[in-house]
Design a protein around this motif. Structure first.
Motif, PDB file in Angstrom:
ATOM      1  N   LEU A  17      46.496  54.368  33.943  1.00  0.00           N
ATOM      2  CA  LEU A  17      45.782  54.564  35.204  1.00  0.00           C
ATOM      3  C   LEU A  17      45.428  53.245  35.877  1.00  0.00           C
ATOM      4  O   LEU A  17      45.397  53.148  37.109  1.00  0.00           O
ATOM      5  N   PHE A  18      45.154  52.208  35.083  1.00  0.00           N
ATOM      6  CA  PHE A  18      44.735  50.924  35.655  1.00  0.00           C
ATOM      7  C   PHE A  18      45.823  49.849  35.568  1.00  0.00           C
ATOM      8  O   PHE A  18      45.564  48.685  35.880  1.00  0.00           O
ATOM      9  N   TRP A  59      48.171  49.552  47.462  1.00  0.00           N
ATOM     10  CA  TRP A  59      47.214  48.621  46.853  1.00  0.00           C
ATOM     11  C   TRP A  59      47.910  47.585  45.969  1.00  0.00           C
ATOM     12  O   TRP A  59      47.600  46.385  46.032  1.00  0.00           O
ATOM     13  N   THR A  60      48.851  48.016  45.165  1.00  0.00           N
ATOM     14  CA  THR A  60      49.541  47.076  44.264  1.00  0.00           C
ATOM     15  C   THR A  60      50.441  46.103  45.022  1.00  0.00           C
ATOM     16  O   THR A  60      50.717  44.992  44.554  1.00  0.00           O
ATOM     17  N   SER A  61      50.889  46.538  46.202  1.00  0.00           N
ATOM     18  CA  SER A  61      51.715  45.633  47.005  1.00  0.00           C
ATOM     19  C   SER A  61      50.869  44.580  47.717  1.00  0.00           C
ATOM     20  O   SER A  61      51.370  43.481  48.033  1.00  0.00           O
ATOM     21  N   LEU A  62      49.588  44.863  47.954  1.00  0.00           N
ATOM     22  CA  LEU A  62      48.703  43.921  48.630  1.00  0.00           C
ATOM     23  C   LEU A  62      47.909  43.061  47.650  1.00  0.00           C
ATOM     24  O   LEU A  62      47.616  41.897  47.933  1.00  0.00           O
ATOM     25  N   ASN A  63      47.561  43.646  46.494  1.00  0.00           N
ATOM     26  CA  ASN A  63      46.709  42.940  45.536  1.00  0.00           C
ATOM     27  C   ASN A  63      47.545  42.423  44.362  1.00  0.00           C
ATOM     28  O   ASN A  63      48.447  43.102  43.868  1.00  0.00           O
ATOM     29  N   LEU A  64      47.197  41.233  43.895  1.00  0.00           N
ATOM     30  CA  LEU A  64      48.033  40.575  42.896  1.00  0.00           C
ATOM     31  C   LEU A  64      47.676  40.951  41.460  1.00  0.00           C
ATOM     32  O   LEU A  64      48.559  41.155  40.628  1.00  0.00           O
ATOM     33  N   GLN A  65      46.383  41.103  41.162  1.00  0.00           N
ATOM     34  CA  GLN A  65      45.956  41.229  39.766  1.00  0.00           C
ATOM     35  C   GLN A  65      45.404  42.634  39.487  1.00  0.00           C
ATOM     36  O   GLN A  65      44.555  43.129  40.233  1.00  0.00           O
ATOM     37  N   PRO A  66      45.856  43.286  38.407  1.00  0.00           N
ATOM     38  CA  PRO A  66      45.356  44.629  38.067  1.00  0.00           C
ATOM     39  C   PRO A  66      43.934  44.585  37.516  1.00  0.00           C
ATOM     40  O   PRO A  66      43.442  43.527  37.097  1.00  0.00           O
ATOM     41  N   PRO A  67      43.246  45.723  37.483  1.00  0.00           N
ATOM     42  CA  PRO A  67      41.893  45.770  36.937  1.00  0.00           C
ATOM     43  C   PRO A  67      41.887  45.497  35.441  1.00  0.00           C
ATOM     44  O   PRO A  67      42.907  45.591  34.762  1.00  0.00           O
ATOM     45  N   GLN A  68      40.700  45.178  34.959  1.00  0.00           N
ATOM     46  CA  GLN A  68      40.511  44.920  33.532  1.00  0.00           C
ATOM     47  C   GLN A  68      39.549  45.974  32.966  1.00  0.00           C
ATOM     48  O   GLN A  68      38.441  46.164  33.482  1.00  0.00           O
ATOM     49  N   ILE A  69      39.957  46.660  31.910  1.00  0.00           N
ATOM     50  CA  ILE A  69      39.113  47.686  31.287  1.00  0.00           C
ATOM     51  C   ILE A  69      38.108  46.998  30.375  1.00  0.00           C
ATOM     52  O   ILE A  69      38.485  46.347  29.394  1.00  0.00           O
ATOM     53  N   ILE A  82      34.191  55.052  32.651  1.00  0.00           N
ATOM     54  CA  ILE A  82      34.946  53.877  32.225  1.00  0.00           C
ATOM     55  C   ILE A  82      34.428  52.651  32.981  1.00  0.00           C
ATOM     56  O   ILE A  82      34.377  52.667  34.227  1.00  0.00           O
ATOM     57  N   ARG A  83      34.025  51.622  32.267  1.00  0.00           N
ATOM     58  CA  ARG A  83      33.591  50.370  32.890  1.00  0.00           C
ATOM     59  C   ARG A  83      34.815  49.490  33.120  1.00  0.00           C
ATOM     60  O   ARG A  83      35.581  49.209  32.193  1.00  0.00           O
ATOM     61  N   VAL A  84      34.961  49.072  34.381  1.00  0.00           N
ATOM     62  CA  VAL A  84      36.156  48.322  34.781  1.00  0.00           C
ATOM     63  C   VAL A  84      35.735  47.134  35.646  1.00  0.00           C
ATOM     64  O   VAL A  84      34.773  47.224  36.421  1.00  0.00           O
ATOM     65  N   THR A  85      36.454  46.044  35.507  1.00  0.00           N
ATOM     66  CA  THR A  85      36.288  44.911  36.413  1.00  0.00           C
ATOM     67  C   THR A  85      37.490  44.877  37.356  1.00  0.00           C
ATOM     68  O   THR A  85      38.641  44.687  36.924  1.00  0.00           O
ATOM     69  N   GLN A  86      37.216  45.123  38.631  1.00  0.00           N
ATOM     70  CA  GLN A  86      38.278  45.089  39.635  1.00  0.00           C
ATOM     71  C   GLN A  86      38.497  43.645  40.101  1.00  0.00           C
ATOM     72  O   GLN A  86      37.535  42.921  40.381  1.00  0.00           O
ATOM     73  N   HIS A  87      39.761  43.241  40.187  1.00  0.00           N
ATOM     74  CA  HIS A  87      40.101  41.892  40.643  1.00  0.00           C
ATOM     75  C   HIS A  87      40.725  41.987  42.034  1.00  0.00           C
ATOM     76  O   HIS A  87      41.786  42.590  42.212  1.00  0.00           O
ATOM     77  N   VAL A  96      42.157  33.182  46.646  1.00  0.00           N
ATOM     78  CA  VAL A  96      40.926  33.976  46.815  1.00  0.00           C
ATOM     79  C   VAL A  96      40.857  34.980  45.674  1.00  0.00           C
ATOM     80  O   VAL A  96      41.778  35.780  45.490  1.00  0.00           O
ATOM     81  N   HIS A  97      39.779  34.918  44.928  1.00  0.00           N
ATOM     82  CA  HIS A  97      39.655  35.796  43.766  1.00  0.00           C
ATOM     83  C   HIS A  97      38.209  36.292  43.644  1.00  0.00           C
ATOM     84  O   HIS A  97      37.275  35.500  43.479  1.00  0.00           O
ATOM     85  N   LEU A  98      38.034  37.595  43.730  1.00  0.00           N
ATOM     86  CA  LEU A  98      36.728  38.225  43.567  1.00  0.00           C
ATOM     87  C   LEU A  98      36.803  39.201  42.397  1.00  0.00           C
ATOM     88  O   LEU A  98      37.671  40.075  42.359  1.00  0.00           O
ATOM     89  N   SER A  99      35.897  39.048  41.436  1.00  0.00           N
ATOM     90  CA  SER A  99      35.804  39.971  40.302  1.00  0.00           C
ATOM     91  C   SER A  99      34.617  40.905  40.545  1.00  0.00           C
ATOM     92  O   SER A  99      33.471  40.444  40.629  1.00  0.00           O
ATOM     93  N   ILE A 100      34.901  42.185  40.657  1.00  0.00           N
ATOM     94  CA  ILE A 100      33.882  43.156  41.030  1.00  0.00           C
ATOM     95  C   ILE A 100      33.660  44.142  39.876  1.00  0.00           C
ATOM     96  O   ILE A 100      34.543  44.957  39.577  1.00  0.00           O
ATOM     97  N   PRO A 101      32.508  44.121  39.208  1.00  0.00           N
ATOM     98  CA  PRO A 101      32.206  45.126  38.174  1.00  0.00           C
ATOM     99  C   PRO A 101      32.093  46.511  38.815  1.00  0.00           C
ATOM    100  O   PRO A 101      31.481  46.678  39.874  1.00  0.00           O
ATOM    101  N   SER A 102      32.710  47.491  38.191  1.00  0.00           N
ATOM    102  CA  SER A 102      32.699  48.840  38.747  1.00  0.00           C
ATOM    103  C   SER A 102      32.713  49.869  37.624  1.00  0.00           C
ATOM    104  O   SER A 102      32.907  49.533  36.454  1.00  0.00           O
TER     105      SER A 102
END
Length: 254
Positions: A17-18, A59-69, A82-87, A96-102
């Motif tokens: 899924l991620f 989303w995958t075509s615009l964003n470079l890095q997948p989420p981290q579980i 599920i706790r995930v960190t979105q990149h 430009v890199h933002l790590s967003i806890p979600s």
């Protein structure tokens, strides 16, 4: 999905899924989602697995890095958390890199075959997570906003505490004043009550008692007079008839 095998299946579901592997993601949609499943995201809402897959492609075509579980799901039959960190790293601006806890919530529904399928996926980004993902805003938020708001609420709390104490003291003093006034009023009105209220009441009771006594005496005298008159009539009739008359006087007729 068989709930008895949830712990074994969930790592596979989460990894697909991620991940940014289109094949894995499509298999998860086909095997574990219902056809009319919904995706709720801070930026959009869509319905249907075909539309969810299209969002994945964009989303995958615009964003470079997948989420981290960060933590695999806690499953309570109907929900999985599920706790995930979105990149957030745009391909055109990779620096430009933002790590967003979600937190991602998967909602399940039992089908006719007894298995559980995902009916909705909710991706939730917290305000704190968004702020912390931006370095300058994060510093300003931690060192300015939180400090100022903490001091403000502390002062307001202190003011409210002082106001509550003052209100309590005023209320206590007012109760004492009222109690003192009531005592003084009783002391002042006591003589008037004894002088102007009690004597008339006592006099009225004496008049009523005297009237009842006189009434009882009058009734007793009246009965004696009636009885004497009846005896006189009986004696006279006895003399006239020679003692052989059956005439009598009923006392009840009187």
């Amino acid at each position: 999905m068989d709930k008895n095998r949830a712990e074994d299946i969930f790592p596979e579901i989460c990894d697909g899924l991620f991940s940014y592997d289109e094949k894995k993601y499509k298999e998860i949609l086909e095997n574990y989602f219902v056809d009319d499943a919904k995706l709720s995201h801070p930026l959009l809402n869509v319905e249907g697995t075909h539309n969810i897959f299209r969002v994945f492609r964009v989303w995958t075509s615009l964003n470079l890095q997948p989420p981290q579980i960060d933590e695999y799901p806690i499953f309570d039959v109907e929900n999985a958390f599920i706790r995930v960190t979105q990149h957030f790293r745009p391909r055109i601006l990779p620096f430009v890199h933002l790590s967003i806890p979600s937190v991602t919530i998967l909602k399940f529904r039992k089908a006719d075959n007894g298995l559980y399928y995902i009916v909705k996926q909710e991706d939730n980004w917290t305000l704190e997570g968004l702020i912390q993902s931006v370095p300058l805003i994060n510093w300003w938020y931690d060192n300015v906003v939180r400090v100022v708001m903490g001091g403000l609420f502390t002062r307001v709390g202190s003011f409210l505490d002082t106001a509550n104490v003052a209100t309590y003291r005023l209320t206590e003093n007012s109760h004492e004043a009222i109690s003192h006034g009531q005592t003084k009023a009783k002391e002042y009105l006591g003589p008037f009550k004894d002088s102007y209220i009690n004597p008339p009441l006592n006099k009225a009771q004496e008049i009523i008692s005297d009237g009842l006594t006189k009434g009882q005496h009058f009734t007793y005298r009246a009965r004696n007079a009636i009885w004497n008159a009846q005896e006189g009539v009986k004696n006279h009739l006895t003399k006239v008839t020679g003692g052989h008359s059956n005439l009598y006087i009923n006392e009840n007729d009187s």
